[in-house]
Scaffold this motif. Structure first.
Motif, PDB file in Angstrom:
ATOM      1  N   LEU A  32     -40.776  74.457 -38.217  1.00  0.00           N
ATOM      2  CA  LEU A  32     -39.522  73.796 -38.590  1.00  0.00           C
ATOM      3  C   LEU A  32     -38.574  73.837 -37.400  1.00  0.00           C
ATOM      4  CD1 LEU A  32     -39.097  75.422 -42.112  1.00  0.00           C
ATOM      5  CD2 LEU A  32     -39.935  73.125 -41.592  1.00  0.00           C
ATOM      6  N   GLU A  33     -38.108  72.661 -36.988  1.00  0.00           N
ATOM      7  CA  GLU A  33     -37.245  72.584 -35.803  1.00  0.00           C
ATOM      8  C   GLU A  33     -36.029  71.745 -36.150  1.00  0.00           C
ATOM      9  OE1 GLU A  33     -36.796  73.613 -32.470  1.00  0.00           O
ATOM     10  OE2 GLU A  33     -35.057  72.297 -32.705  1.00  0.00           O
ATOM     11  N   LYS A  34     -34.853  72.254 -35.806  1.00  0.00           N
ATOM     12  CA  LYS A  34     -33.642  71.533 -36.203  1.00  0.00           C
ATOM     13  C   LYS A  34     -33.378  70.297 -35.353  1.00  0.00           C
ATOM     14  CE  LYS A  34     -30.428  74.385 -33.633  1.00  0.00           C
ATOM     15  NZ  LYS A  34     -29.204  75.095 -33.580  1.00  0.00           N
ATOM     16  N   GLY A 476     -40.220  84.216 -28.181  1.00  0.00           N
ATOM     17  CA  GLY A 476     -39.266  83.469 -27.350  1.00  0.00           C
ATOM     18  C   GLY A 476     -38.387  84.370 -26.512  1.00  0.00           C
ATOM     19  N   GLN A 477     -37.388  83.757 -25.922  1.00  0.00           N
ATOM     20  CA  GLN A 477     -36.616  84.436 -24.887  1.00  0.00           C
ATOM     21  C   GLN A 477     -35.915  85.698 -25.379  1.00  0.00           C
ATOM     22  OE1 GLN A 477     -33.569  81.865 -23.377  1.00  0.00           O
ATOM     23  NE2 GLN A 477     -33.330  80.770 -25.278  1.00  0.00           N
ATOM     24  N   PHE A 478     -35.538  85.733 -26.655  1.00  0.00           N
ATOM     25  CA  PHE A 478     -34.783  86.897 -27.130  1.00  0.00           C
ATOM     26  C   PHE A 478     -35.685  88.053 -27.515  1.00  0.00           C
ATOM     27  CE2 PHE A 478     -31.851  83.478 -27.280  1.00  0.00           C
ATOM     28  CZ  PHE A 478     -30.712  84.066 -26.757  1.00  0.00           C
ATOM     29  N   ILE A 482     -36.276  88.179 -21.987  1.00  0.00           N
ATOM     30  CA  ILE A 482     -36.117  87.446 -20.740  1.00  0.00           C
ATOM     31  C   ILE A 482     -36.603  86.027 -20.971  1.00  0.00           C
ATOM     32  CG2 ILE A 482     -38.262  88.597 -20.059  1.00  0.00           C
ATOM     33  CD1 ILE A 482     -37.780  87.869 -17.252  1.00  0.00           C
ATOM     34  N   GLY A 483     -35.881  85.082 -20.361  1.00  0.00           N
ATOM     35  CA  GLY A 483     -36.153  83.682 -20.683  1.00  0.00           C
ATOM     36  C   GLY A 483     -37.177  83.007 -19.798  1.00  0.00           C
ATOM     37  N   TYR A 484     -38.113  83.756 -19.230  1.00  0.00           N
ATOM     38  CA  TYR A 484     -39.093  83.072 -18.378  1.00  0.00           C
ATOM     39  C   TYR A 484     -40.488  83.141 -18.972  1.00  0.00           C
ATOM     40  CZ  TYR A 484     -35.347  82.614 -15.145  1.00  0.00           C
ATOM     41  OH  TYR A 484     -34.148  82.268 -14.583  1.00  0.00           O
TER      42      TYR A 484
END
Ligand SMILES: Cc1cc2nc3c(=O)[nH]c(=O)nc-3n(C[C@H](O)[C@H](O)[C@H](O)COP(=O)(O)OP(=O)(O)OC[C@H]3O[C@@H](n4cnc5c(N)ncnc54)[C@H](O)[C@@H]3O)c2cc1C
Lengths: 505, 360
Positions: A32-34, A476-478, A482-484
């Motif tokens: 589900l993606e907003k 994911g990043q959280f 880290i966002g890589y």
């Protein structure tokens, strides 16, 4: 009532990767993606005849993408190796603009910098040596030959370096500021101010950027994400775009379903959230739990990371015509990274600009005779505090004007002469795309944050046994902290979830 | 749980509202087939700000079907700060939505709008200091917004508007153009080009390079063209020999009207098997109607915004079947094209289809 074995919230890099791994393992999965397309931060957009990648600078293809996505999941979206050259341009302590095209590789780099700044070779070599020691030691710690004595012998500075900030290492080497400038304006790759930045986190950034080959997807991240989206469906999964999860329903600490803005209720026992845990706990889960409270408490006073303002340009001249030689161009208006860091709280500079020209790598990234140039400037979301909408619209244009001017001056190009399309994203844009506060990309992870928060982050990591709600994991990043390389963060989580489902619990 | 919202997030929410509750406070007949509606927030919310040239989706329910249509905002950005948007609606033969609006909207009617979408707006960074607007028909509406924004000091450029019409009766905002010219200190000028009548103070005939050059050198301006397909085609033809840089020629979005009827599509009837968020249904479709229109007629409420192929909000997936695209510039991403993703608002069926679409 609709039922899925697993529901993934968010089709960012993390969520899409998780869903592909889940469906490949035979798990009946719903994403589900907003937003109206997958991508999240790594979205793409079209203006006129230009298609832009919103975020990606480069990826480490050999390590992750090839091994994981190509070899195991048969993703075929092409990638191209970034040429072995980076441009570094900065204003030195005398106010003079320095410009260097530097080769990739530690030895080559030392020699090239020596040519530009005579006498610099020894200190640059030492610096890269210390960076290498951190990477080597981290690897050795995991090897079967590891003993504390051997570690000490092979990596004599490691113990000391683990306690030092990036600035302290420069100081330890007595590196002149004008040489520091080559390395220190990379702080925005991860976030903390250079004098709070743990060197053991800074060293890998430096080493990766100056010594390791990187790659860029020919059709931007969207290219492989759209292919993954297609594959998820082929595997029997579903992807509902434009569908926002409004609640994760739990009972007695266990996940039992999700609700959406369209009024759906979807029954499931496994939810994987590609969303900041803070948002999940504050907004999406109503049921209270002491564990949740404790986690929120611990996350409260960590340093919120910076975000970006990004100016995307579609230029009506090719990279060659403009004399742009590198895919990555690191530009800074000040040698001292503490100044560019402080400036990221506002709009006035001195600016630190990560410029990117994908056409250097992927020649036909935009139509013949044109190129794309994006200029990322780190900015804290709080720079927008107090602004009205009207002020914000004006500030964006004024800021873009300054950033383009600065970039043009450092590169010796009249950019204003060839701008066919321009778009500007800010921390507000990123907050909208990722749904996070202030558009902040993960946590800053200063030394202090790491001490305070590592435990909490580790617990939020999907792979941990001590779940806050049964059946809820994060990717994911959280979750990763880290966002890589976020697209692989979900694979271990997916494996665990698949096992749980197959195991029948 | 209550927690303070950072201003960055607050701004993002304000600029991109899912919907805005409005009420009509004024209706003005511009001519026999065009009306301007003034809308004010019915709940006193802060309106989403925009750049002159933006459009706004009108969200309606007609015969039980939810329908969304973009209209250019013809009021200024400053007006929105003061709580007001204006749109002008042209009544068209067979125009499903415009006729509905014409017949049903009056002072006091409650109306739902979406958030503003990107149109062609002046950029002080990209554009020349002087803009030549070339407009016809309903395409003139965004220039009212721009001219007002210039007068109010929110857009820093000069605008020469070359406004083509068949007859003087067709011309809208006549008085306002004059007032804006006077208030603009020479920054705004409106030139009427009337095809079928000779009128003093107006140019006669079709918009031509000679006429434009009389008012401003066409090679020293940014051109914003907005109007019916015929005008756009004509302008492309007469501008072609000048080889102007693409950056200085911007062509406005045409909406549904630019696609229909699609000659190359023919007149065949097909079936589309539609999957939308767990619902699967077969619907009829025609090869000269966009897939979007087929979906809407069948009662689906798919994601849609610009209806011009540009914004990509309706991005959908073709599982199987043949399609053809409208001839306009369509912003489908390169990789999406290879993988079979489409924008239904500008795509026509050429066989029976199976598609995956998303809810609006
Ligand atoms: C300018 C910039 C440059 C970057 N450069 C690089 C780089 O060179 N290399 C690199 O590896 N990384 C880079 N990154 C980081 C990278 O883009 C991100 O870390 C990564 O894309 C994050 O992916 P994610 O899946 O964790 O999160 P997101 O991309 O934030 O995905 C979360 C998704 O969840 C959706 N969502 C949120 N809430 C809900 C809800 N309630 N219901 C449904 N959906 C929801 C969001 O819409 C979004 O699509 C860069 C980032 C930026 C901004």
């Amino acid at each position: 009532m609709k039922h899925y074995d697993a529901v993934v919230i968010g089709a960012g890099n993390g969520g899409i990767g998780t869903a592909l791994a889940l469906t490949t393992a035979g798990v009946k999965t719903l994403v589900l993606e907003k937003h109206n397309l997958p991508g999240g931060c790594a979205t793409s957009f079209v203006r006129g005849r230009f298609e832009y990648d919103a975020s990606l600078h480069a990826m480490f293809y050999d390590l992750l993408f090839k091994n994981v996505w190509e070899n195991q999941f048969h993703i075929t979206s092409p990638v191209t190796r970034v040429p072995d050259i980076i441009t570094v341009a900065y204003t030195d302590t005398d106010g003079k603009n320095v410009y260097m095209d530097l080769p990739l590789g530690a030895r080559e780099l030392v020699m090239a910098i020596e040519k530009e700044i005579p006498g610099s070779a020894p200190v640059v070599q030492q610096y890269l040596g210390l960076c290498g020691e951190v990477l080597g030691a981290a690897k050795f710690a995991k090897s079967p030959d590891f003993t504390p004595e051997l570690m000490q012998e092979k990596f004599p500075h490691f113990q000391m370096l683990m306690k030092m900030t990036a600035q302290e290492v420069f100081d330890y080497l007595e590196m002149p500021m004008n040489i520091q400038a080559i390395f220190n304006n990379l702080w925005w790759y991860l976030g903390p101010k250079i004098d709070e930045f743990p060197f053991f986190r800074y060293a890998p950034v430096v080493m990766m950027l100056v010594t390791m080959p990187t790659y860029f997807p020919n059709h931007a991240c969207h290219g492989y994400l759209a292919e993954m989206e297609t594959k998820i469906r082929e595997n029997g999964g579903d992807v509902w775009l434009n569908t926002e999860v409004t609640e994760i329903v739990t009972k007695d600490g266990k996940v039992c379903g999700v609700k959406t803005n369209h009024g759906d209720y979807i029954e499931t026992t496994q939810v994987i959230a590609d969303v900041s845990p803070r948002i999940v706990f504050e907004d999406l889960i109503k049921e209270d739990s002491p564990k949740k409270q404790a986690l929120l408490e611990r996350q409260k006073d960590i340093t919120e990371n910076f975000s970006f303002t990004i100016v995307y340009l579609g230029l009506n001249k090719s990279a060659e015509e403009l004399g742009i030689k590198a895919h990555h161009l690191f530009i800074a208006d000040a040698a001292d990274a503490k100044e560019t860091y402080e400036a990221s709280r506002g709009w006035e500079g001195p600016y630190c600009i990560g410029a990117l020209c994908p056409n250097v790598t992927v020649k036909d990234f935009s139509p013949e005779g044109t190129c794309v140039l994006s200029l990322s400037v780190p900015m804290l979301g709080s720079a927008l505090d107090g602004m009205t909408q009207e002020e914000y619209f004006k500030a964006k244009d004024e800021f873009a004007q300054k950033i383009i001017k600065t970039t043009g001056e450092h590169l010796g190009i009249d950019l204003f002469d060839c701008i066919e399309e321009i778009s500007i994203a800010t921390p507000a844009t990123l907050s909208r795309y990722a749904g996070v506060r202030n558009g902040a990309l993960g946590y800053a992870r200063t030394f202090a944050d790491i001490r305070k928060n590592e435990a909490a982050t580790a617990q939020l990591n999907g792979g941990n046994p001590e779940e806050v709600y049964e059946g809820l994991s994060f990717v994911g990043q959280f979750a990763f902290g880290i966002g890589y390389q976020t697209n692989v963060t979900g694979i271990p989580v997916a494996m665990k979830v698949a096992q749980t489902i197959k195991g029948g619990n | 749980m209550a927690h303070n919202i950072p201003n960055a997030n607050r701004l993002a929410k304000l600029m991109h509202p899912k919907s805005q509750a409005m009420v009509i406070t004024n209706v003005k007949d511009e001519n026999s087939s065009m009306r301007t509606y003034t809308l004010k927030a019915s709940d006193d919310h802060e309106l989403a700000y925009f750049s002159a040239g933006a459009y706004i989706p009108v969200i309606l329910e007609i015969d039980g079907n939810k329908i969304e249509r973009p209209y250019a905002i013809c009021s200024s950005p400053k007006d929105s700060v003061n709580g007001i948007y204006e749109i002008s609606v042209k009544r068209m033969d067979g125009g499903y939505v415009s006729n509905y609006i014409y017949e049903n909207w009056a002072v006091g009617t409650e109306v739902t709008l979406g958030g503003p979408g990107l149109g062609d707006s002046y950029s002080p960074i990209r554009d020349k200091k002087h803009v030549i607007g070339i407009a016809g028909g309903i395409g003139v509406t965004p220039f009212r917004s721009m001219a007002k924004a210039i007068v109010e000091g929110d857009v820093d450029c000069e605008l020469t508007l070359i406004y083509g019409a068949n007859t003087m009766e067709e011309v809208v905002y006549k008085e306002e153009w004059k007032q804006l010219e006077e208030a603009s200190a020479g920054k705004f000028k409106c030139v009427l080009v009337i095809a079928n009548e000779e009128i003093e103070g107006c140019e006669h005939g079709f918009v031509s390079l000679d006429i434009i050059n009389k008012y401003h050198d066409v090679t020293d301006a940014s051109l914003f063209i907005s109007g019916p397909a015929g005008l756009v085609k004509h302008m492309k033809t007469i501008l072609a020999p000048l080889n102007l840089q693409k950056r200085f020629v911007r062509i406005g979005m045409g909406g549904d009207s630019q696609f229909a009827p699609m000659e190359k599509a023919g007149q065949d009837e097909y079936k589309i098997l539609v999957h939308m968020a767990g619902e699967t249904r077969e619907i009829p479709a025609k090869s000269n109607e966009t897939i979007l229109v087929a979906l809407e007629k069948a009662g689906f409420v798919p994601a849609v915004k610009c209806r011009s192929g540009v914004c990509g909000f309706c991005r959908s997936y073709i599982v199987k079947g043949e399609i053809t695209l409208a001839d306009t510039e369509i912003a489908v991403r390169k990789r999406d094209k290879e993988l079979g993703y489409i924008h239904p608002c500008c795509t026509f069926p050429m066989s029976d289809l199976e598609i995956i679409v998303h809810r609006g």
